[in-house]
Write an enzyme that holds these catalytic residues in place. Structure first.
Site, PDB file in Angstrom:
ATOM      1  N   GLY A   1      13.470  -4.042   0.656  1.00 29.26           N
ATOM      2  CA  GLY A   1      13.623  -3.013  -0.368  1.00 29.26           C
ATOM      3  C   GLY A   1      14.486  -3.398  -1.551  1.00 29.26           C
ATOM      4  O   GLY A   1      14.912  -2.517  -2.313  1.00 29.26           O
TER       5      GLY A   1
ATOM      6  N   GLU B   1       4.767  -5.696 -10.267  1.00 27.22           N
ATOM      7  CA  GLU B   1       6.194  -5.363 -10.283  1.00 27.22           C
ATOM      8  C   GLU B   1       6.984  -6.328 -11.177  1.00 27.22           C
ATOM      9  O   GLU B   1       7.795  -5.883 -11.998  1.00 27.22           O
ATOM     10  CB  GLU B   1       6.747  -5.333  -8.865  1.00 27.22           C
ATOM     11  CG  GLU B   1       6.291  -4.118  -8.069  1.00 27.22           C
ATOM     12  CD  GLU B   1       6.968  -4.014  -6.714  1.00 27.22           C
ATOM     13  OE1 GLU B   1       7.531  -5.029  -6.241  1.00 27.22           O
ATOM     14  OE2 GLU B   1       6.947  -2.923  -6.122  1.00 27.22           O
TER      15      GLU B   1
ATOM     16  N   ASN C   1       1.122  -9.087  -5.238  1.00 29.89           N
ATOM     17  CA  ASN C   1       1.083  -8.201  -6.391  1.00 29.89           C
ATOM     18  C   ASN C   1       1.967  -8.716  -7.542  1.00 29.89           C
ATOM     19  O   ASN C   1       3.181  -8.832  -7.383  1.00 29.89           O
ATOM     20  CB  ASN C   1       1.553  -6.808  -5.952  1.00 29.89           C
ATOM     21  CG  ASN C   1       1.549  -5.808  -7.078  1.00 29.89           C
ATOM     22  OD1 ASN C   1       0.901  -6.006  -8.095  1.00 29.89           O
ATOM     23  ND2 ASN C   1       2.287  -4.728  -6.892  1.00 29.89           N
ATOM     24  N   PRO C   2       1.374  -9.000  -8.727  1.00 30.97           N
ATOM     25  CA  PRO C   2       2.173  -9.464  -9.865  1.00 30.97           C
ATOM     26  C   PRO C   2       2.667  -8.337 -10.762  1.00 30.97           C
ATOM     27  O   PRO C   2       3.345  -8.586 -11.762  1.00 30.97           O
ATOM     28  CB  PRO C   2       1.177 -10.325 -10.637  1.00 30.97           C
ATOM     29  CG  PRO C   2      -0.124  -9.598 -10.447  1.00 30.97           C
ATOM     30  CD  PRO C   2      -0.074  -9.026  -9.037  1.00 30.97           C
TER      31      PRO C   2
ATOM     32  N   GLU D   1       0.819  -1.203   0.000  1.00 28.67           N
ATOM     33  CA  GLU D   1       0.000   0.000   0.000  1.00 28.67           C
ATOM     34  C   GLU D   1       0.860   1.263   0.000  1.00 28.67           C
ATOM     35  O   GLU D   1       0.527   2.260  -0.638  1.00 28.67           O
ATOM     36  CB  GLU D   1      -0.931   0.012   1.213  1.00 28.67           C
ATOM     37  CG  GLU D   1      -2.016  -1.064   1.174  1.00 28.67           C
ATOM     38  CD  GLU D   1      -1.540  -2.380   1.750  1.00 28.67           C
ATOM     39  OE1 GLU D   1      -0.332  -2.513   2.040  1.00 28.67           O
ATOM     40  OE2 GLU D   1      -2.374  -3.293   1.907  1.00 28.67           O
TER      41      GLU D   1
ATOM     42  N   PRO E   1      11.263 -14.752   0.569  1.00 27.60           N
ATOM     43  CA  PRO E   1      10.078 -14.908   1.417  1.00 27.60           C
ATOM     44  C   PRO E   1       9.423 -13.573   1.716  1.00 27.60           C
ATOM     45  O   PRO E   1      10.099 -12.549   1.832  1.00 27.60           O
ATOM     46  CB  PRO E   1      10.629 -15.566   2.686  1.00 27.60           C
ATOM     47  CG  PRO E   1      12.071 -15.187   2.714  1.00 27.60           C
ATOM     48  CD  PRO E   1      12.501 -15.094   1.276  1.00 27.60           C
ATOM     49  N   ARG E   2       8.121 -13.588   1.851  1.00 30.12           N
ATOM     50  CA  ARG E   2       7.378 -12.370   2.172  1.00 30.12           C
ATOM     51  C   ARG E   2       7.829 -11.802   3.511  1.00 30.12           C
ATOM     52  O   ARG E   2       7.873 -10.583   3.695  1.00 30.12           O
ATOM     53  CB  ARG E   2       5.877 -12.690   2.213  1.00 30.12           C
ATOM     54  CG  ARG E   2       4.979 -11.535   2.638  1.00 30.12           C
ATOM     55  CD  ARG E   2       4.948 -10.441   1.608  1.00 30.12           C
ATOM     56  NE  ARG E   2       3.932  -9.440   1.918  1.00 30.12           N
ATOM     57  CZ  ARG E   2       3.808  -8.294   1.279  1.00 30.12           C
ATOM     58  NH1 ARG E   2       4.616  -8.014   0.276  1.00 30.12           N
ATOM     59  NH2 ARG E   2       2.869  -7.432   1.609  1.00 30.12           N
TER      60      ARG E   2
END
Length: 436
Positions: free
Chosen positions: A313, A341, A338-339, A68, A271-272
């Site tokens: 980042g 990027e 989110n695909p 976001e 990993p997220r």
């Protein structure tokens, strides 16, 4: 449930929050020990300000987490260009780091206060925002009610309601209406989202598209990219990014399945939640795989199987090291990530079928030939193998991703148009007062 009963429930929520407020300190302290809070800024979660309020009009923008935050950066930059101050709140340590990297001192960053009357009241008393802009799906009852009570316009941008959230709110339709009537405007991502917000009582509702499409590609440190690219030489690569529990092991198993067919194969796993990296490295070692964590700075050698991306980042770095990316939270977890990027960086996109949270983006990418969905690990292994072997198909998907994202742009302009009636008076006020 009647309207009167709904308001009684919300009033009870308000008083329960006030009663629970003394527990905030210990709760936030416990989260800090887990790395989920900045220990030097814990007081901000109780509504205490870390900086003075600047003179003149002020907009409060809120973004829950990294996705976001990235999505509303161009929107915030546009608002700053009008000469209006912005205080940006986020809810996670990583999103705070992203805000610092992308916006620096151009905004004031604070951690969002907990959704309790004393915390929200203290926050609003200090900052006295003229407008609140909330990103995506952050529906906090106390915050919405307090803003409404103070007659501060609040606009939800890039609004999204998952099917699960929508069904949950439908069961409490009167409560939803009592809350959503406080929203001055909802700018939804899609027609489906708009219909859901309207069904729950929000008015007016317009559609902008996804703000994430109008962001710039994730940045990269050119020196780091050059150094790692030299270490990789011409090795074949594929990546599993934004993965959740179970998907990392799946990617490692696919590596074992494919490395004999593709000599020198390197699998990049991001990993997220980077704090899981140490445990993942141990798990890979138990599988007989050699991994290198990005944070260690160790060289990627010819016998390295996995580059484990455990830094914040640097998604722009990891995606630029490959031409094939599996986007996680889509096979062993639900909702997807989110695909856009990977697509905008010309990467062939693969994902599981549980991508409800990004349904429109995936549909556009699939229709454009930029993405494919798989049902399980073996289908993912087959897709990665096929793309590694077929240069023409892979490059066609890569080009289609960039083209599809370009076609989807325009959400920023539509969002600014929806916000114009709220921002224009603040611009005039700022110019009259000569601030900034």
């Amino acid at each position: 449930m009647s309207e009167r009963w709904a308001r009684t429930v919300l009033a009870a929520y308000r008083f329960a929050g006030a009663a629970a407020f003394p527990l905030v300190g210990p709760y936030v302290a416990w989260r800090a020990t887990k790395g989920k809070e900045d220990p030097t800024r814990r007081y901000e979660r109780s509504g205490y300000a870390g900086k003075p309020r600047p003179e003149g009009p002020l907009i409060w923008a809120h973004a829950a987490s990294v996705g976001e935050t990235i999505a509303i950066v161009p929107l915030i930059e546009s608002i700053l260009g009008y000469g209006v101050n912005v205080v940006l709140t986020t809810g996670t340590v990583t999103s705070a780091q992203v805000a610092e990297e992308r916006l620096g001192d151009s905004i004031i960053h604070q951690f969002v206060p907990l959704d309790l009357k004393p915390a929200i009241g203290r926050f609003l008393n200090h900052w006295q925002p003229d407008l609140a802009i909330i990103a995506e799906s952050e529906i906090w009852p106390m915050t919405i009610m307090e803003l409404g009570y103070r007659r501060i316009p609040q606009v939800l941008v890039n609004g999204r309601l998952s099917e699960r959230s929508f069904q949950s709110w439908k069961k409490r339709a009167n409560i939803a209406e009592a809350l959503f009537e406080n929203l001055s405007h909802v700018v939804a991502q899609s027609e489906v989202d708009a219909e859901r917000f309207e069904a729950l009582g929000a008015r007016p509702v317009t559609v902008s598209g996804n703000l994430k499409v109008d962001t710039n590609p994730p940045p990269v440190d050119g020196r780091a990219l050059h150094a790692i690219s030299r270490q990789l030489s011409l090795r074949p690569t594929w990546a599993a990014v934004s993965t959740h529990e179970g998907e990392e092991r799946m990617a490692a198993e696919i590596h074992l399945m494919l490395r004999s067919r593709h000599p020198g194969l390197l699998t990049i796993i991001v990993p997220r939640h980077p704090e899981r990296a140490a445990a993942l490295a141990d798990e890979f070692a138990a599988m007989g795989l050699r991994s290198v964590t990005r944070s260690s700075g160790d060289r990627i050698r010819s016998d390295t199987d996995i580059l484990l991306g455990d830094t914040i980042g640097e998604m722009g770095l990891y995606l630029r090291l490959t031409e094939i990316a599996f986007v996680g939270r889509s096979l062993t977890a639900e909702g997807g990530q989110n695909p856009l990027e990977p697509a905008m960086l010309e990467t062939a996109v693969l994902a599981g079928r549980n991508v409800q949270n990004f349904r429109e983006a995936y549909q556009r990418l699939i229709d454009g030939g930029a993405a494919k969905l798989v049902a399980n690990r073996d289908m993912l292994a087959g897709a990665v193998n096929f793309l590694l072997l077929n240069d023409a198909t892979r490059r066609k998907m890569m080009a289609a991703g960039a083209a599809t994202v370009e076609d989807m742009r325009g959400a920023l302009g539509k969002t600014l148009k929806a916000l114009e009636p709220f921002i224009h008076p603040l611009v005039v006020k700022a110019r009259l007062k000569g601030v900034r």
